[in-house]
Motif scaffolding. Sequence first.
Motif, PDB file in Angstrom:
ATOM      1  N   LEU A  29       0.825  -1.211   0.000  1.00 25.60           N
ATOM      2  CA  LEU A  29       0.000   0.000   0.000  1.00 25.60           C
ATOM      3  C   LEU A  29       0.860   1.262   0.000  1.00 25.60           C
ATOM      4  O   LEU A  29       0.474   2.285  -0.577  1.00 25.60           O
ATOM      5  CB  LEU A  29      -0.945  -0.010   1.205  1.00 25.60           C
ATOM      6  N   GLY A  30       2.030   1.173   0.621  1.00 27.78           N
ATOM      7  CA  GLY A  30       2.944   2.305   0.590  1.00 27.78           C
ATOM      8  C   GLY A  30       3.402   2.625  -0.826  1.00 27.78           C
ATOM      9  O   GLY A  30       3.510   3.787  -1.211  1.00 27.78           O
ATOM     10  N   TYR A  31       3.639   1.592  -1.627  1.00 25.56           N
ATOM     11  CA  TYR A  31       4.052   1.812  -3.009  1.00 25.56           C
ATOM     12  C   TYR A  31       2.903   2.339  -3.862  1.00 25.56           C
ATOM     13  O   TYR A  31       3.139   3.055  -4.835  1.00 25.56           O
ATOM     14  CB  TYR A  31       4.637   0.526  -3.609  1.00 25.56           C
ATOM     15  N   VAL A  32       1.680   1.986  -3.518  1.00 25.49           N
ATOM     16  CA  VAL A  32       0.535   2.591  -4.206  1.00 25.49           C
ATOM     17  C   VAL A  32       0.584   4.101  -4.017  1.00 25.49           C
ATOM     18  O   VAL A  32       0.447   4.880  -4.977  1.00 25.49           O
ATOM     19  CB  VAL A  32      -0.804   2.029  -3.670  1.00 25.49           C
ATOM     20  N   GLY A  33       0.812   4.541  -2.783  1.00 18.60           N
ATOM     21  CA  GLY A  33       0.900   5.967  -2.508  1.00 18.60           C
ATOM     22  C   GLY A  33       2.077   6.613  -3.215  1.00 18.60           C
ATOM     23  O   GLY A  33       1.967   7.722  -3.753  1.00 18.60           O
ATOM     24  N   LEU A  34       3.223   5.923  -3.236  1.00 13.91           N
ATOM     25  CA  LEU A  34       4.406   6.451  -3.919  1.00 13.91           C
ATOM     26  C   LEU A  34       4.119   6.677  -5.402  1.00 13.91           C
ATOM     27  O   LEU A  34       4.415   7.746  -5.945  1.00 13.91           O
ATOM     28  CB  LEU A  34       5.564   5.461  -3.737  1.00 13.91           C
ATOM     29  N   VAL A  35       3.528   5.664  -6.039  1.00 16.32           N
ATOM     30  CA  VAL A  35       3.242   5.750  -7.476  1.00 16.32           C
ATOM     31  C   VAL A  35       2.219   6.842  -7.760  1.00 16.32           C
ATOM     32  O   VAL A  35       2.381   7.644  -8.693  1.00 16.32           O
ATOM     33  CB  VAL A  35       2.756   4.388  -8.005  1.00 16.32           C
ATOM     34  N   GLU A  36       1.156   6.896  -6.964  1.00 17.93           N
ATOM     35  CA  GLU A  36       0.125   7.918  -7.184  1.00 17.93           C
ATOM     36  C   GLU A  36       0.697   9.324  -7.029  1.00 17.93           C
ATOM     37  O   GLU A  36       0.370  10.233  -7.806  1.00 17.93           O
ATOM     38  CB  GLU A  36      -1.034   7.698  -6.219  1.00 17.93           C
ATOM     39  N   SER A  37       1.571   9.513  -6.039  1.00 15.50           N
ATOM     40  CA  SER A  37       2.159  10.829  -5.817  1.00 15.50           C
ATOM     41  C   SER A  37       3.055  11.236  -6.987  1.00 15.50           C
ATOM     42  O   SER A  37       2.994  12.375  -7.464  1.00 15.50           O
ATOM     43  CB  SER A  37       2.980  10.812  -4.521  1.00 15.50           C
ATOM     44  N   LEU A  38       3.878  10.307  -7.475  1.00 16.71           N
ATOM     45  CA  LEU A  38       4.758  10.621  -8.598  1.00 16.71           C
ATOM     46  C   LEU A  38       3.965  10.918  -9.867  1.00 16.71           C
ATOM     47  O   LEU A  38       4.288  11.862 -10.607  1.00 16.71           O
ATOM     48  CB  LEU A  38       5.729   9.469  -8.840  1.00 16.71           C
ATOM     49  N   ILE A  39       2.929  10.128 -10.110  1.00 17.80           N
ATOM     50  CA  ILE A  39       2.105  10.358 -11.301  1.00 17.80           C
ATOM     51  C   ILE A  39       1.470  11.743 -11.246  1.00 17.80           C
ATOM     52  O   ILE A  39       1.463  12.484 -12.242  1.00 17.80           O
ATOM     53  CB  ILE A  39       1.024   9.265 -11.441  1.00 17.80           C
ATOM     54  N   LYS A  40       0.966  12.119 -10.084  1.00 11.21           N
ATOM     55  CA  LYS A  40       0.343  13.430  -9.925  1.00 11.21           C
ATOM     56  C   LYS A  40       1.345  14.550 -10.197  1.00 11.21           C
ATOM     57  O   LYS A  40       1.050  15.516 -10.922  1.00 11.21           O
ATOM     58  CB  LYS A  40      -0.223  13.567  -8.507  1.00 11.21           C
ATOM     59  N   ARG A  41       2.557  14.421  -9.655  1.00 12.24           N
ATOM     60  CA  ARG A  41       3.576  15.443  -9.862  1.00 12.24           C
ATOM     61  C   ARG A  41       4.021  15.510 -11.325  1.00 12.24           C
ATOM     62  O   ARG A  41       4.216  16.591 -11.882  1.00 12.24           O
ATOM     63  CB  ARG A  41       4.788  15.158  -8.963  1.00 12.24           C
ATOM     64  N   ILE A  42       4.189  14.341 -11.942  1.00 14.51           N
ATOM     65  CA  ILE A  42       4.641  14.297 -13.335  1.00 14.51           C
ATOM     66  C   ILE A  42       3.597  14.924 -14.252  1.00 14.51           C
ATOM     67  O   ILE A  42       3.922  15.708 -15.147  1.00 14.51           O
ATOM     68  CB  ILE A  42       4.960  12.846 -13.753  1.00 14.51           C
ATOM     69  N   LYS A  43       2.332  14.581 -14.028  1.00 15.00           N
ATOM     70  CA  LYS A  43       1.272  15.171 -14.856  1.00 15.00           C
ATOM     71  C   LYS A  43       1.251  16.694 -14.712  1.00 15.00           C
ATOM     72  O   LYS A  43       1.049  17.420 -15.693  1.00 15.00           O
ATOM     73  CB  LYS A  43      -0.087  14.584 -14.459  1.00 15.00           C
ATOM     74  N   ALA A  44       1.478  17.181 -13.488  1.00 12.30           N
ATOM     75  CA  ALA A  44       1.490  18.630 -13.268  1.00 12.30           C
ATOM     76  C   ALA A  44       2.637  19.275 -14.037  1.00 12.30           C
ATOM     77  O   ALA A  44       2.472  20.351 -14.629  1.00 12.30           O
ATOM     78  CB  ALA A  44       1.610  18.925 -11.775  1.00 12.30           C
ATOM     79  N   GLU A  45       3.794  18.620 -14.058  1.00  9.27           N
ATOM     80  CA  GLU A  45       4.946  19.168 -14.773  1.00  9.27           C
ATOM     81  C   GLU A  45       4.762  19.082 -16.288  1.00  9.27           C
ATOM     82  O   GLU A  45       5.290  19.925 -17.027  1.00  9.27           O
ATOM     83  CB  GLU A  45       6.219  18.443 -14.347  1.00  9.27           C
ATOM     84  N   LEU A  46       4.020  18.090 -16.734  1.00 11.25           N
ATOM     85  CA  LEU A  46       3.738  17.987 -18.167  1.00 11.25           C
ATOM     86  C   LEU A  46       2.749  19.065 -18.610  1.00 11.25           C
ATOM     87  O   LEU A  46       2.637  19.359 -19.805  1.00 11.25           O
ATOM     88  CB  LEU A  46       3.173  16.601 -18.501  1.00 11.25           C
ATOM     89  N   GLY A  47       2.002  19.596 -17.661  1.00 13.62           N
ATOM     90  CA  GLY A  47       1.075  20.665 -17.976  1.00 13.62           C
ATOM     91  C   GLY A  47      -0.194  20.207 -18.663  1.00 13.62           C
ATOM     92  O   GLY A  47      -0.850  20.983 -19.364  1.00 13.62           O
ATOM     93  N   GLY A  48      -0.537  18.956 -18.479  1.00 15.37           N
ATOM     94  CA  GLY A  48      -1.763  18.456 -19.104  1.00 15.37           C
ATOM     95  C   GLY A  48      -1.950  16.983 -18.838  1.00 15.37           C
ATOM     96  O   GLY A  48      -1.184  16.351 -18.101  1.00 15.37           O
ATOM     97  N   ALA A  49      -2.968  16.423 -19.447  1.00 14.28           N
ATOM     98  CA  ALA A  49      -3.284  15.010 -19.243  1.00 14.28           C
ATOM     99  C   ALA A  49      -2.223  14.137 -19.887  1.00 14.28           C
ATOM    100  O   ALA A  49      -1.558  14.515 -20.854  1.00 14.28           O
ATOM    101  CB  ALA A  49      -4.649  14.693 -19.825  1.00 14.28           C
TER     102      ALA A  49
END
Length: 255
Positions: free
Chosen positions: A193-213
């Motif tokens: 479950l900790g890795y679920v949180g790690l992956v979700e957090s990274l995906i959220k940050r990466i999408k924000a840096e990409l500036g879109g979906a």
Amino acid sequence: MLLAIDIGNSNIAFGIFEGDWQEHWRLNTVTDKTSDEYEVLFRSLLLNGRENFDKVKQVVISSVVPTLSTTFRQMTGRMFGLDPLMVNARIDTGIEIVIDNPAEIGSDLLANAVAGYAKYQDQCIVVDFGTALSITIVGKGGKLLGGSIAPGLKSAMKSLSTNTAQLPFVQLEAPPSAIGKNTIHAIQSGVVLGYVGLVESLIKRIKAELGGAAKVIATGGLAEIIAPHTDQFDALDPWLTLDGLRLIAWRNALP
């Protein structure tokens, strides 16, 4: 007929493609096995899959284990009389690598980027659950922008059991609750479950840096452990790397 081989630190995945993927296999990586020993395993699995060796006209290999690269070149040369295409950043992949040092990119991650972009023709994030947790980001126009790397699930679990006196090595599966009522469930909560949180957090940050979906694809031998516990993945494809190798092989096929 194409034979694609992905040599990783923990597993060796390979498959036969003829119009579609006919069969896939996954072996444990053993670095001190000889080409003869690997040939016995490959012949056995291919024969069980009723594959005709003589129909293999192209072999493509991704390897992040340098000691096995020569081993597999020797093996495939003997079995098929072919010199395999060894994937690296110098060959034609169809995508632009814009990281600081393209030579650093793992050939498996390169294949993931190729397959992910081919699948969606748009920016995408490929999360590979292998020995390492590797995330590869492809931007618009098929540009490989970079990635993120963390210890893999098994590496984290092994570290706990190896470096602590009283914690056992447990099965990699989600516990019934995030609040572990015993040592096994507590470890599963922290790692899975900790890795679920790690992956979700990274995906959220990466999408924000990409500036879109961006489309998100989960792949690798351990992807199916995490995928059911998050809604962040648009696709689950445990064999995505092999498909990327197939696409690279076709781009570099001899006339």
